[in-house]
Design a protein around this motif. Structure first.
Motif, PDB file in Angstrom:
ATOM      1  N   THR A   1       0.240  15.846   1.184  1.00  0.00           N
ATOM      2  CA  THR A   1      -0.591  15.363   2.291  1.00  0.00           C
ATOM      3  C   THR A   1      -2.024  15.110   1.821  1.00  0.00           C
ATOM      4  OG1 THR A   1       0.794  16.602   3.814  1.00  0.00           O
ATOM      5  CG2 THR A   1      -1.367  15.932   4.638  1.00  0.00           C
ATOM      6  N   GLU A   2      -2.536  16.050   1.035  1.00  0.00           N
ATOM      7  CA  GLU A   2      -3.893  15.864   0.492  1.00  0.00           C
ATOM      8  C   GLU A   2      -3.937  14.666  -0.449  1.00  0.00           C
ATOM      9  OE1 GLU A   2      -4.954  19.686  -1.187  1.00  0.00           O
ATOM     10  OE2 GLU A   2      -4.739  20.594   0.806  1.00  0.00           O
ATOM     11  N   GLY A   3      -2.844  14.468  -1.188  1.00  0.00           N
ATOM     12  CA  GLY A   3      -2.766  13.318  -2.096  1.00  0.00           C
ATOM     13  C   GLY A   3      -2.853  12.002  -1.335  1.00  0.00           C
ATOM     14  N   ILE A   4      -2.125  11.918  -0.228  1.00  0.00           N
ATOM     15  CA  ILE A   4      -2.161  10.692   0.595  1.00  0.00           C
ATOM     16  C   ILE A   4      -3.583  10.478   1.121  1.00  0.00           C
ATOM     17  CG2 ILE A   4      -1.388   9.696   2.804  1.00  0.00           C
ATOM     18  CD1 ILE A   4       1.362  11.017   2.259  1.00  0.00           C
ATOM     19  N   GLN A   5      -4.196  11.572   1.536  1.00  0.00           N
ATOM     20  CA  GLN A   5      -5.548  11.473   2.092  1.00  0.00           C
ATOM     21  C   GLN A   5      -6.541  11.005   1.037  1.00  0.00           C
ATOM     22  OE1 GLN A   5      -8.735  13.140   2.303  1.00  0.00           O
ATOM     23  NE2 GLN A   5      -9.193  11.942   4.157  1.00  0.00           N
ATOM     24  N   SER A   6      -6.458  11.580  -0.154  1.00  0.00           N
ATOM     25  CA  SER A   6      -7.479  11.216  -1.143  1.00  0.00           C
ATOM     26  C   SER A   6      -7.223   9.815  -1.695  1.00  0.00           C
ATOM     27  CB  SER A   6      -7.594  12.262  -2.249  1.00  0.00           C
ATOM     28  OG  SER A   6      -6.457  12.266  -3.030  1.00  0.00           O
TER      29      SER A   6
ATOM     30  N   LYS B   1      -7.783   7.482   1.830  1.00  0.00           N
ATOM     31  CA  LYS B   1      -9.033   7.742   2.562  1.00  0.00           C
ATOM     32  C   LYS B   1      -8.889   7.682   4.082  1.00  0.00           C
ATOM     33  CE  LYS B   1     -11.542   7.904  -1.284  1.00  0.00           C
ATOM     34  NZ  LYS B   1     -10.679   8.776  -2.069  1.00  0.00           N
ATOM     35  N   ALA B   2      -7.672   7.846   4.577  1.00  0.00           N
ATOM     36  CA  ALA B   2      -7.492   7.847   6.032  1.00  0.00           C
ATOM     37  C   ALA B   2      -7.864   9.213   6.595  1.00  0.00           C
ATOM     38  CB  ALA B   2      -6.041   7.524   6.374  1.00  0.00           C
ATOM     39  N   GLU B   3      -8.383   9.187   7.791  1.00  0.00           N
ATOM     40  CA  GLU B   3      -8.620  10.440   8.531  1.00  0.00           C
ATOM     41  C   GLU B   3      -7.488  10.589   9.537  1.00  0.00           C
ATOM     42  OE1 GLU B   3     -10.987  12.454   7.764  1.00  0.00           O
ATOM     43  OE2 GLU B   3     -12.069  11.099   6.411  1.00  0.00           O
ATOM     44  N   PHE B   4      -7.349  11.809  10.037  1.00  0.00           N
ATOM     45  CA  PHE B   4      -6.349  12.038  11.082  1.00  0.00           C
ATOM     46  C   PHE B   4      -6.718  11.176  12.300  1.00  0.00           C
ATOM     47  CE2 PHE B   4      -4.517  14.530  14.628  1.00  0.00           C
ATOM     48  CZ  PHE B   4      -3.192  14.524  14.199  1.00  0.00           C
ATOM     49  N   GLY B   5      -5.736  10.455  12.843  1.00  0.00           N
ATOM     50  CA  GLY B   5      -6.000   9.598  13.994  1.00  0.00           C
ATOM     51  C   GLY B   5      -6.265   8.141  13.629  1.00  0.00           C
ATOM     52  N   ASP B   6      -6.192   7.822  12.339  1.00  0.00           N
ATOM     53  CA  ASP B   6      -6.421   6.433  11.912  1.00  0.00           C
ATOM     54  C   ASP B   6      -5.161   5.563  12.001  1.00  0.00           C
ATOM     55  OD1 ASP B   6      -9.064   6.960  11.399  1.00  0.00           O
ATOM     56  OD2 ASP B   6      -8.931   6.841   9.213  1.00  0.00           O
ATOM     57  N   LYS B   7      -4.093   6.111  12.562  1.00  0.00           N
ATOM     58  CA  LYS B   7      -2.838   5.360  12.734  1.00  0.00           C
ATOM     59  C   LYS B   7      -2.221   5.010  11.385  1.00  0.00           C
ATOM     60  CE  LYS B   7      -1.045   1.423  15.474  1.00  0.00           C
ATOM     61  NZ  LYS B   7      -0.940   1.649  16.939  1.00  0.00           N
ATOM     62  N   THR B   8      -2.033   6.011  10.533  1.00  0.00           N
ATOM     63  CA  THR B   8      -1.331   5.774   9.260  1.00  0.00           C
ATOM     64  C   THR B   8      -0.313   6.885   9.046  1.00  0.00           C
ATOM     65  OG1 THR B   8      -2.694   7.160   7.803  1.00  0.00           O
ATOM     66  CG2 THR B   8      -3.489   4.910   8.217  1.00  0.00           C
TER      67      THR B   8
ATOM     68  N   ALA C   1       0.829  -1.212   0.000  1.00  0.00           N
ATOM     69  CA  ALA C   1       0.000   0.000   0.000  1.00  0.00           C
ATOM     70  C   ALA C   1       0.864   1.263   0.000  1.00  0.00           C
ATOM     71  CB  ALA C   1      -0.891   0.005   1.239  1.00  0.00           C
ATOM     72  N   SER C   2       2.017   1.178   0.651  1.00  0.00           N
ATOM     73  CA  SER C   2       2.862   2.362   0.798  1.00  0.00           C
ATOM     74  C   SER C   2       3.410   2.875  -0.532  1.00  0.00           C
ATOM     75  CB  SER C   2       4.023   2.055   1.749  1.00  0.00           C
ATOM     76  OG  SER C   2       4.752   0.946   1.260  1.00  0.00           O
ATOM     77  N   GLY C   3       3.578   2.013  -1.529  1.00  0.00           N
ATOM     78  CA  GLY C   3       4.141   2.441  -2.826  1.00  0.00           C
ATOM     79  C   GLY C   3       3.263   3.470  -3.513  1.00  0.00           C
ATOM     80  N   PRO C   4       2.009   3.112  -3.802  1.00  0.00           N
ATOM     81  CA  PRO C   4       1.095   4.081  -4.417  1.00  0.00           C
ATOM     82  C   PRO C   4       0.843   5.306  -3.531  1.00  0.00           C
ATOM     83  CG  PRO C   4       0.210   1.863  -4.583  1.00  0.00           C
ATOM     84  CD  PRO C   4       1.454   1.765  -3.757  1.00  0.00           C
ATOM     85  N   LEU C   5       0.891   5.135  -2.212  1.00  0.00           N
ATOM     86  CA  LEU C   5       0.660   6.287  -1.321  1.00  0.00           C
ATOM     87  C   LEU C   5       1.825   7.277  -1.411  1.00  0.00           C
ATOM     88  CD1 LEU C   5      -0.860   4.321   1.651  1.00  0.00           C
ATOM     89  CD2 LEU C   5      -2.031   6.168   0.422  1.00  0.00           C
ATOM     90  N   TYR C   6       3.052   6.770  -1.304  1.00  0.00           N
ATOM     91  CA  TYR C   6       4.207   7.661  -1.464  1.00  0.00           C
ATOM     92  C   TYR C   6       4.299   8.158  -2.912  1.00  0.00           C
ATOM     93  CZ  TYR C   6       6.130   6.701   3.196  1.00  0.00           C
ATOM     94  OH  TYR C   6       6.327   6.621   4.549  1.00  0.00           O
ATOM     95  N   GLY C   7       3.926   7.298  -3.859  1.00  0.00           N
ATOM     96  CA  GLY C   7       3.906   7.716  -5.268  1.00  0.00           C
ATOM     97  C   GLY C   7       2.989   8.923  -5.445  1.00  0.00           C
ATOM     98  N   THR C   8       1.816   8.849  -4.856  1.00  0.00           N
ATOM     99  CA  THR C   8       0.866   9.958  -4.940  1.00  0.00           C
ATOM    100  C   THR C   8       1.413  11.207  -4.249  1.00  0.00           C
ATOM    101  OG1 THR C   8      -0.950   8.373  -4.954  1.00  0.00           O
ATOM    102  CG2 THR C   8      -1.512  10.656  -4.432  1.00  0.00           C
ATOM    103  N   ALA C   9       2.060  11.005  -3.105  1.00  0.00           N
ATOM    104  CA  ALA C   9       2.620  12.151  -2.373  1.00  0.00           C
ATOM    105  C   ALA C   9       3.648  12.888  -3.241  1.00  0.00           C
ATOM    106  CB  ALA C   9       3.270  11.675  -1.070  1.00  0.00           C
ATOM    107  N   PHE C  10       4.571  12.141  -3.837  1.00  0.00           N
ATOM    108  CA  PHE C  10       5.603  12.789  -4.665  1.00  0.00           C
ATOM    109  C   PHE C  10       5.004  13.364  -5.952  1.00  0.00           C
ATOM    110  CE2 PHE C  10       8.637  10.193  -2.067  1.00  0.00           C
ATOM    111  CZ  PHE C  10       9.387  11.256  -1.591  1.00  0.00           C
ATOM    112  N   LEU C  11       4.003  12.698  -6.495  1.00  0.00           N
ATOM    113  CA  LEU C  11       3.376  13.227  -7.717  1.00  0.00           C
ATOM    114  C   LEU C  11       2.670  14.554  -7.445  1.00  0.00           C
ATOM    115  CD1 LEU C  11       2.875  12.616 -10.720  1.00  0.00           C
ATOM    116  CD2 LEU C  11       0.687  11.601 -10.059  1.00  0.00           C
ATOM    117  N   GLN C  12       1.941  14.608  -6.351  1.00  0.00           N
ATOM    118  CA  GLN C  12       1.234  15.850  -6.010  1.00  0.00           C
ATOM    119  C   GLN C  12       2.213  16.975  -5.679  1.00  0.00           C
ATOM    120  OE1 GLN C  12      -1.958  16.418  -6.538  1.00  0.00           O
ATOM    121  NE2 GLN C  12      -2.017  14.328  -7.325  1.00  0.00           N
ATOM    122  N   MET C  13       3.321  16.594  -5.049  1.00  0.00           N
ATOM    123  CA  MET C  13       4.383  17.561  -4.770  1.00  0.00           C
ATOM    124  C   MET C  13       4.907  18.126  -6.100  1.00  0.00           C
ATOM    125  SD  MET C  13       7.464  16.507  -2.206  1.00  0.00           S
ATOM    126  CE  MET C  13       6.681  15.836  -0.776  1.00  0.00           C
TER     127      MET C  13
END
Ligand SMILES: Nc1ncnc2c1ncn2[C@@H]1O[C@H](COP(=O)(O)OP(=O)(O)O)[C@@H](O)[C@H]1O
Ligand SMILES: [Mg+2]
Length: 206
Positions: free
Chosen positions: A114-119, A122-129, A80-92
């Motif tokens: 940060t918004e990229g990771i969220q969208s 779909k984690a909310e703040f406090g979801d331990k991610t 899961a972390s690959g696409p999440l970090y991928g999205t973070a760097f892409l949005q950056m």
């Protein structure tokens, strides 16, 4: 003041890879506790591929380096972390497109990541991610003047510690429900190494 150029961005990737490699066992054991134990391997392999891709490529601007990193992470990391970090760097990258990387521009890029990771996740703040630490660090950078870039590492560390008592609501750790308590989130820890590597390459002296 420009705080990040093309060479520094390439070096950022090298520094991230070094840290993931040095802390591979730690990331693995964190993920063994509440996930499937592949986070260390995912990070080392993913950023190794990013360094391979970026080190000998000529880039015109910072955004293009980040885009290249993003595509590599999304394509090469299975978890899961690959696409999440991928999205973070892409949005950056999208946020920095056509701009000099000043402190203001980079703070906006951190928001976009940060918004990229969220969208994506779909984690909310406090979801331990990892979203918890990105959100906390991005908010901190907004509230403080840029001289405090280094302080973001302390903010991040405090947030990582806060994930320990959270119940995971997203990702594999969420399958454990209450039993996910008592362990820090692996993706929050790897995010720390990304930020630590960033502080190592940023030009903060002007
Ligand atoms: N939906 C999500 N939103 C944000 N972050 C997530 C989500 N799912 C997982 N993560 C992050 O990914 C990390 C796990 O990464 P990794 O072990 O590489 O992938 P996998 O969970 O597929 O094995 C978690 O510690 C968490 O920080
Ligand atoms: Mg895992």
């Amino acid at each position: 003041m420009i705080i990040l150029n093309v060479d520094q961005t390439k070096q950022w990737m090298v520094e991230i890879h070094q840290r993931m490699d040095e802390h591979k066992e730690q990331l693995t054991s964190l993920d063994q506790a509440i996930g499937d134990g592949d986070h260390g391997t995912n990070m080392v392999r993913g950023f190794q591929e990013v360094v391979h891709k970026t080190e000998d490529t000529d880039y015109e601007n910072v955004a293009d380096v980040l885009k290249s990193a993003a595509m590599t992470l999304t394509a090469k990391v299975g978890g899961a972390s690959g696409p999440l970090y991928g999205t973070a760097f892409l949005q950056m990258a999208m946020s920095l497109q056509g701009k000099d990387v000043t402190d203001k521009a980079f703070i906006e890029a951190m928001d976009a990541a940060t918004e990229g990771i969220q969208s994506r996740g779909k984690a909310e703040f406090g979801d331990k991610t990892m979203y918890d630490v990105w959100f906390q660090v991005a908010s901190f950078l907004h509230s403080e003047p840029y001289e405090t870039w280094r302080d973001m590492l302390e903010v991040c560390q405090a947030m990582i510690e806060d994930t320990r008592e959270m119940v995971a609501k997203r990702g594999r750790a969420s399958y454990l429900k209450e039993r996910s308590k008592g362990h820090i989130d692996p993706g929050s820890m790897s995010s720390f190494y990304i930020f630590e590597a960033l502080v190592a390459v940023l030009d903060l002296e002007g």
